[in-house]
Design a protein around this motif. Sequence first.
Motif, PDB file in Angstrom:
ATOM      1  N   LYS A 190     -16.486 -65.240   9.712  1.00  0.00           N
ATOM      2  CA  LYS A 190     -16.004 -64.315   8.684  1.00  0.00           C
ATOM      3  C   LYS A 190     -16.145 -64.930   7.298  1.00  0.00           C
ATOM      4  O   LYS A 190     -16.628 -64.282   6.355  1.00  0.00           O
ATOM      5  CB  LYS A 190     -14.544 -63.962   8.948  1.00  0.00           C
ATOM      6  N   GLY A 191     -15.754 -66.205   7.155  1.00  0.00           N
ATOM      7  CA  GLY A 191     -15.827 -66.864   5.863  1.00  0.00           C
ATOM      8  C   GLY A 191     -17.248 -67.021   5.363  1.00  0.00           C
ATOM      9  O   GLY A 191     -17.542 -66.780   4.175  1.00  0.00           O
ATOM     10  N   ILE A 192     -18.166 -67.427   6.246  1.00  0.00           N
ATOM     11  CA  ILE A 192     -19.568 -67.585   5.838  1.00  0.00           C
ATOM     12  C   ILE A 192     -20.157 -66.240   5.445  1.00  0.00           C
ATOM     13  O   ILE A 192     -20.864 -66.121   4.438  1.00  0.00           O
ATOM     14  CB  ILE A 192     -20.385 -68.245   6.963  1.00  0.00           C
ATOM     15  N   ALA A 193     -19.852 -65.203   6.221  1.00  0.00           N
ATOM     16  CA  ALA A 193     -20.363 -63.868   5.889  1.00  0.00           C
ATOM     17  C   ALA A 193     -19.855 -63.412   4.521  1.00  0.00           C
ATOM     18  O   ALA A 193     -20.603 -62.809   3.734  1.00  0.00           O
ATOM     19  CB  ALA A 193     -19.969 -62.870   6.971  1.00  0.00           C
ATOM     20  N   GLU A 194     -18.597 -63.693   4.226  1.00  0.00           N
ATOM     21  CA  GLU A 194     -18.044 -63.318   2.913  1.00  0.00           C
ATOM     22  C   GLU A 194     -18.773 -64.032   1.784  1.00  0.00           C
ATOM     23  O   GLU A 194     -19.064 -63.433   0.738  1.00  0.00           O
ATOM     24  CB  GLU A 194     -16.547 -63.651   2.870  1.00  0.00           C
ATOM     25  N   VAL A 195     -19.092 -65.305   1.984  1.00  0.00           N
ATOM     26  CA  VAL A 195     -19.838 -66.057   0.969  1.00  0.00           C
ATOM     27  C   VAL A 195     -21.218 -65.449   0.762  1.00  0.00           C
ATOM     28  O   VAL A 195     -21.671 -65.261  -0.382  1.00  0.00           O
ATOM     29  CB  VAL A 195     -19.953 -67.542   1.373  1.00  0.00           C
ATOM     30  N   VAL A 196     -21.894 -65.144   1.853  1.00  0.00           N
ATOM     31  CA  VAL A 196     -23.235 -64.556   1.750  1.00  0.00           C
ATOM     32  C   VAL A 196     -23.184 -63.223   1.015  1.00  0.00           C
ATOM     33  O   VAL A 196     -23.984 -62.962   0.107  1.00  0.00           O
ATOM     34  CB  VAL A 196     -23.867 -64.380   3.145  1.00  0.00           C
ATOM     35  N   ARG A 197     -22.230 -62.375   1.364  1.00  0.00           N
ATOM     36  CA  ARG A 197     -22.137 -61.052   0.732  1.00  0.00           C
ATOM     37  C   ARG A 197     -21.852 -61.175  -0.770  1.00  0.00           C
ATOM     38  O   ARG A 197     -22.346 -60.397  -1.574  1.00  0.00           O
ATOM     39  CB  ARG A 197     -21.023 -60.244   1.402  1.00  0.00           C
ATOM     40  N   ARG A 198     -21.073 -62.176  -1.144  1.00  0.00           N
ATOM     41  CA  ARG A 198     -20.700 -62.349  -2.551  1.00  0.00           C
ATOM     42  C   ARG A 198     -21.822 -62.971  -3.376  1.00  0.00           C
ATOM     43  O   ARG A 198     -22.106 -62.536  -4.490  1.00  0.00           O
ATOM     44  CB  ARG A 198     -19.438 -63.213  -2.636  1.00  0.00           C
ATOM     45  N   VAL A 199     -22.482 -63.988  -2.814  1.00  0.00           N
ATOM     46  CA  VAL A 199     -23.458 -64.760  -3.588  1.00  0.00           C
ATOM     47  C   VAL A 199     -24.861 -64.192  -3.480  1.00  0.00           C
ATOM     48  O   VAL A 199     -25.622 -64.209  -4.458  1.00  0.00           O
ATOM     49  CB  VAL A 199     -23.441 -66.237  -3.119  1.00  0.00           C
ATOM     50  N   SER A 200     -25.226 -63.691  -2.299  1.00  0.00           N
ATOM     51  CA  SER A 200     -26.606 -63.231  -2.069  1.00  0.00           C
ATOM     52  C   SER A 200     -26.588 -61.964  -1.221  1.00  0.00           C
ATOM     53  O   SER A 200     -26.909 -61.990  -0.026  1.00  0.00           O
ATOM     54  CB  SER A 200     -27.400 -64.339  -1.362  1.00  0.00           C
ATOM     55  N   PRO A 201     -26.227 -60.835  -1.821  1.00  0.00           N
ATOM     56  CA  PRO A 201     -25.985 -59.603  -1.053  1.00  0.00           C
ATOM     57  C   PRO A 201     -27.178 -59.116  -0.234  1.00  0.00           C
ATOM     58  O   PRO A 201     -26.985 -58.416   0.769  1.00  0.00           O
ATOM     59  CB  PRO A 201     -25.618 -58.575  -2.130  1.00  0.00           C
ATOM     60  N   ARG A 202     -28.396 -59.480  -0.617  1.00  0.00           N
ATOM     61  CA  ARG A 202     -29.571 -58.996   0.121  1.00  0.00           C
ATOM     62  C   ARG A 202     -29.873 -59.856   1.357  1.00  0.00           C
ATOM     63  O   ARG A 202     -30.729 -59.492   2.166  1.00  0.00           O
ATOM     64  CB  ARG A 202     -30.796 -58.970  -0.796  1.00  0.00           C
ATOM     65  N   THR A 203     -29.200 -60.967   1.499  1.00  0.00           N
ATOM     66  CA  THR A 203     -29.441 -61.868   2.629  1.00  0.00           C
ATOM     67  C   THR A 203     -28.771 -61.337   3.894  1.00  0.00           C
ATOM     68  O   THR A 203     -27.614 -60.926   3.872  1.00  0.00           O
ATOM     69  CB  THR A 203     -28.904 -63.277   2.312  1.00  0.00           C
ATOM     70  N   LEU A 204     -29.505 -61.356   4.991  1.00  0.00           N
ATOM     71  CA  LEU A 204     -28.961 -60.911   6.271  1.00  0.00           C
ATOM     72  C   LEU A 204     -28.066 -61.993   6.877  1.00  0.00           C
ATOM     73  O   LEU A 204     -28.356 -63.185   6.765  1.00  0.00           O
ATOM     74  CB  LEU A 204     -30.092 -60.597   7.256  1.00  0.00           C
ATOM     75  N   VAL A 205     -26.994 -61.559   7.523  1.00  0.00           N
ATOM     76  CA  VAL A 205     -26.100 -62.478   8.231  1.00  0.00           C
ATOM     77  C   VAL A 205     -26.335 -62.302   9.728  1.00  0.00           C
ATOM     78  O   VAL A 205     -26.088 -61.228  10.282  1.00  0.00           O
ATOM     79  CB  VAL A 205     -24.625 -62.206   7.893  1.00  0.00           C
ATOM     80  N   VAL A 206     -26.842 -63.361  10.356  1.00  0.00           N
ATOM     81  CA  VAL A 206     -27.184 -63.332  11.781  1.00  0.00           C
ATOM     82  C   VAL A 206     -26.205 -64.223  12.529  1.00  0.00           C
ATOM     83  O   VAL A 206     -26.088 -65.418  12.229  1.00  0.00           O
ATOM     84  CB  VAL A 206     -28.632 -63.818  12.008  1.00  0.00           C
ATOM     85  N   LEU A 207     -25.510 -63.652  13.496  1.00  0.00           N
ATOM     86  CA  LEU A 207     -24.487 -64.386  14.247  1.00  0.00           C
ATOM     87  C   LEU A 207     -24.925 -64.573  15.691  1.00  0.00           C
ATOM     88  O   LEU A 207     -25.082 -63.605  16.441  1.00  0.00           O
ATOM     89  CB  LEU A 207     -23.160 -63.627  14.200  1.00  0.00           C
TER      90      LEU A 207
END
Length: 400
Positions: free
Chosen positions: A158-175
């Motif tokens: 959850k924390g890593i996804a929040e960072v990605v969404r805030r800093v680099s919104p176009r980056t995909l989050v793969v879990l």
Amino acid sequence: MSPTQKSPEQPPHKLLAIPGPIEVSNEVLQALAQPPVSHVSPQFAKVFQETLAMIRKVVLTTTGMPFIIAGSGTLGWDQVAANLIEPGENVLVTATGYFGDGLRDCLQTYHANVDVIRSPLGTRIPLSEVEAALRRKHYKAVTITHVDTSTGVLSDAKGIAEVVRRVSPRTLVVLDAVCSVASEELRMDAWGIDVIVTASQKGLGAPPGLSILVASSRAMEVHKTRKAPVGSYYASWNKWLPIMKAYDTGQPAYFGTPAVNLVQALHASLTEITQGQTSIEDRWRLHAQVSRRIKAVADQLGLKQVAKEENGQANGMTAIYLPEGVSSADVLGKLGQKGVVMAGGLIKEVKDRYIRVGHMGTSVVDAKRGDIERFVNALKEAVSEAIAERDARTAQDQRA
């Protein structure tokens, strides 16, 4: 505790206390044992449709597109690399053990440009390091191993996804959630996860053999607009998406023959998870409760966990260092004699110094089975016996 002791209605067998495959319920075993049906029959189309719908419920998504394909969880890596990453694109891998390194290797096979943030053994990836990497370079995707089965480390997805969404919104989050779905808290839509990769044989409580992936609408749009050809035949969503969409509406379709009995077994397990008396949230709580008990037993035996940080310890498994002078082979053999199977280490540098205990699925949720009691008692006895033998060897060496 006899190796031939059996669960009700199941053949005599040693209990699986490994991080997958796990014990399955009687209903799942019964579904697996049914005569095969045609993969294009109305009967199977209905089962597949319901299975896709239940997968969405388990990972808490209303819009994700599930793919259920014959193969191991590793096939999910290939699906991600082949369908979402084009040659030369940047991917950031957060690695907390063996499986993070494996995902890196898979991505590089498909010619991705991979950077790795690797945590010291037994620790989580600091969110600050993820943010710093995202500010230095644009990444097509960031990958997270939710629970690395080699170490028992639970990542802060959850924390890593929040960072990605805030800093680099176009980056995909793969879990990579092979060892976390249905045993760890996971909220696909609420956390902004774009791809969940998992498999049938761990928290989902079915036999091994099914690769299960759920892709967000964002991920599907990235696939749709890619410029380079998909770099795989069997893993190509160009082939599988029409099949999944057809079954999602109750209509059969064909690219490759699905593993019909495994899908029926998964359907039985998902029915237990989504329609049983235990909600998904309660299921997470039960796994946390049993996890605390297993870890407390390790503490009582004077054993340390591979996963060092309390908030970074998985609830579906525990990796435990053994006492000095006791090897994993010493303990695993004794466990087998007591009718319980646990797993050795996977991290090369310390693989003989620790064991891995799986506590997921029906063994956790169905207390009447008594599996956890057997796991605990066998672990206590096996470690104590191995320590006694070590001490006897030491005493004999001193006398010699």
